[in-house]
Motif scaffolding. Sequence first.
Motif, mmCIF file in Angstrom:
data_model
loop_
_atom_site.group_PDB
_atom_site.id
_atom_site.type_symbol
_atom_site.label_atom_id
_atom_site.label_comp_id
_atom_site.label_asym_id
_atom_site.label_seq_id
_atom_site.Cartn_x
_atom_site.Cartn_y
_atom_site.Cartn_z
ATOM 1 N N PRO A 127 0.845 -1.204 0.000
ATOM 2 C CA PRO A 127 0.000 0.000 0.000
ATOM 3 C C PRO A 127 0.878 1.250 0.000
ATOM 4 O O PRO A 127 1.906 1.291 0.660
ATOM 5 N N ARG A 128 0.444 2.247 -0.752
ATOM 6 C CA ARG A 128 1.162 3.519 -0.816
ATOM 7 C C ARG A 128 0.156 4.642 -0.688
ATOM 8 O O ARG A 128 -0.237 5.240 -1.680
ATOM 9 N N GLY A 129 -0.273 4.875 0.511
ATOM 10 C CA GLY A 129 -1.258 5.919 0.748
ATOM 11 C C GLY A 129 -2.672 5.402 0.543
ATOM 12 O O GLY A 129 -2.914 4.213 0.399
ATOM 13 N N GLU A 130 -3.608 6.319 0.521
ATOM 14 C CA GLU A 130 -5.030 5.980 0.437
ATOM 15 C C GLU A 130 -5.441 5.396 -0.910
ATOM 16 O O GLU A 130 -6.263 4.506 -0.975
ATOM 17 N N SER A 131 -4.872 5.913 -1.986
ATOM 18 C CA SER A 131 -5.370 5.512 -3.300
ATOM 19 C C SER A 131 -4.300 4.911 -4.215
ATOM 20 O O SER A 131 -4.511 4.786 -5.416
ATOM 21 N N ASP A 132 -3.160 4.536 -3.645
ATOM 22 C CA ASP A 132 -2.095 3.952 -4.445
ATOM 23 C C ASP A 132 -1.683 2.595 -3.880
ATOM 24 O O ASP A 132 -1.630 2.412 -2.663
ATOM 25 N N VAL A 133 -1.376 1.691 -4.784
ATOM 26 C CA VAL A 133 -0.870 0.379 -4.396
ATOM 27 C C VAL A 133 0.228 -0.012 -5.381
ATOM 28 O O VAL A 133 0.152 0.313 -6.567
ATOM 29 N N ALA A 134 1.260 -0.676 -4.863
ATOM 30 C CA ALA A 134 2.352 -1.138 -5.718
ATOM 31 C C ALA A 134 2.324 -2.657 -5.776
ATOM 32 O O ALA A 134 2.132 -3.329 -4.772
ATOM 33 N N ILE A 135 2.523 -3.175 -6.978
ATOM 34 C CA ILE A 135 2.621 -4.614 -7.184
ATOM 35 C C ILE A 135 4.083 -4.988 -6.942
ATOM 36 O O ILE A 135 4.964 -4.592 -7.704
ATOM 37 N N VAL A 136 4.338 -5.729 -5.877
ATOM 38 C CA VAL A 136 5.690 -6.181 -5.569
ATOM 39 C C VAL A 136 5.955 -7.511 -6.272
ATOM 40 O O VAL A 136 7.025 -7.726 -6.833
ATOM 41 N N TYR A 137 4.962 -8.397 -6.237
ATOM 42 C CA TYR A 137 5.070 -9.702 -6.902
ATOM 43 C C TYR A 137 3.662 -10.135 -7.273
ATOM 44 O O TYR A 137 2.767 -10.126 -6.432
ATOM 45 N N LEU A 138 3.473 -10.492 -8.525
ATOM 46 C CA LEU A 138 2.161 -10.945 -8.979
ATOM 47 C C LEU A 138 2.346 -12.139 -9.897
ATOM 48 O O LEU A 138 3.091 -12.080 -10.868
ATOM 49 N N ARG A 139 1.673 -13.213 -9.553
ATOM 50 C CA ARG A 139 1.746 -14.429 -10.371
ATOM 51 C C ARG A 139 0.368 -15.068 -10.397
ATOM 52 O O ARG A 139 -0.237 -15.299 -9.366
ATOM 53 N N ALA A 140 -0.127 -15.314 -11.577
ATOM 54 C CA ALA A 140 -1.397 -16.032 -11.735
ATOM 55 C C ALA A 140 -1.131 -17.521 -11.567
ATOM 56 O O ALA A 140 -0.028 -18.006 -11.849
ATOM 57 N N THR A 141 -2.132 -18.252 -11.107
ATOM 58 C CA THR A 141 -1.952 -19.698 -10.934
ATOM 59 C C THR A 141 -1.957 -20.424 -12.271
ATOM 60 O O THR A 141 -1.328 -21.463 -12.406
ATOM 61 N N ARG A 142 -2.676 -19.858 -13.236
ATOM 62 C CA ARG A 142 -2.701 -20.430 -14.588
ATOM 63 C C ARG A 142 -2.310 -19.324 -15.570
ATOM 64 O O ARG A 142 -3.103 -18.425 -15.837
ATOM 65 N N PRO A 143 -1.105 -19.410 -16.103
ATOM 66 C CA PRO A 143 -0.662 -18.361 -17.031
ATOM 67 C C PRO A 143 -1.586 -18.238 -18.246
ATOM 68 O O PRO A 143 -2.156 -19.221 -18.704
ATOM 69 N N TYR A 144 -1.723 -17.032 -18.722
ATOM 70 C CA TYR A 144 -2.475 -16.712 -19.942
ATOM 71 C C TYR A 144 -3.975 -16.981 -19.821
ATOM 72 O O TYR A 144 -4.653 -17.106 -20.823
ATOM 73 N N ALA A 145 -4.487 -17.077 -18.597
ATOM 74 C CA ALA A 145 -5.922 -17.306 -18.409
ATOM 75 C C ALA A 145 -6.671 -15.998 -18.124
ATOM 76 O O ALA A 145 -7.881 -16.009 -17.981
ATOM 77 N N GLY A 146 -5.953 -14.886 -18.016
ATOM 78 C CA GLY A 146 -6.595 -13.594 -17.802
ATOM 79 C C GLY A 146 -6.769 -13.204 -16.350
ATOM 80 O O GLY A 146 -7.345 -12.158 -16.059
ATOM 81 N N ALA A 147 -6.268 -13.993 -15.412
ATOM 82 C CA ALA A 147 -6.448 -13.694 -13.995
ATOM 83 C C ALA A 147 -5.702 -12.423 -13.584
ATOM 84 O O ALA A 147 -6.218 -11.626 -12.797
ATOM 85 N N GLY A 148 -4.503 -12.223 -14.124
ATOM 86 C CA GLY A 148 -3.746 -11.014 -13.804
ATOM 87 C C GLY A 148 -4.480 -9.767 -14.252
ATOM 88 O O GLY A 148 -4.586 -8.781 -13.516
ATOM 89 N N ARG A 149 -5.034 -9.816 -15.440
ATOM 90 C CA ARG A 149 -5.804 -8.693 -15.982
ATOM 91 C C ARG A 149 -7.048 -8.443 -15.117
ATOM 92 O O ARG A 149 -7.370 -7.304 -14.788
#
Length: 113
Positions: free
Chosen positions: A26-48
């Motif tokens: 979290p970076r303040g009230e309205s900001d968030v930073a992605i430190v690490y993001l991995r979908a369980t099934r690649p290319y399935a659209g979960a990240g989006r």
Amino acid sequence: MHVSPAQILEQFVNLGLIDPRSRLEPRGESDVAIVYLRATRPYAGAGRQFLRALKLAGLHVHIVHPTREALPFWRRMNAEHLVDDDPDQLRTWNDFIGALECQMKKPGLEDAV
């Protein structure tokens, strides 16, 4: 009702769409930073879907040290306005680690071989 970024991440993890090792900063009230993001099934659209949920919650989404391998994904997400950083303007994880490794080397070790 305000939904926090951590709650959104927890929902996606509980649905089995996002890897539980994924991390947000979290970076303040309205900001968030992605430190690490991995979908369980690649290319399935979960990240989006996850990034869209963050944006629908009114958050500005930033990326922390993307890996070079992930840059094509982050470029697409930037083009779709799902992240607020231009990934090509960020220091990659590879660059960050390389600089850190250089700082950790003891002077004179290069000549010892």
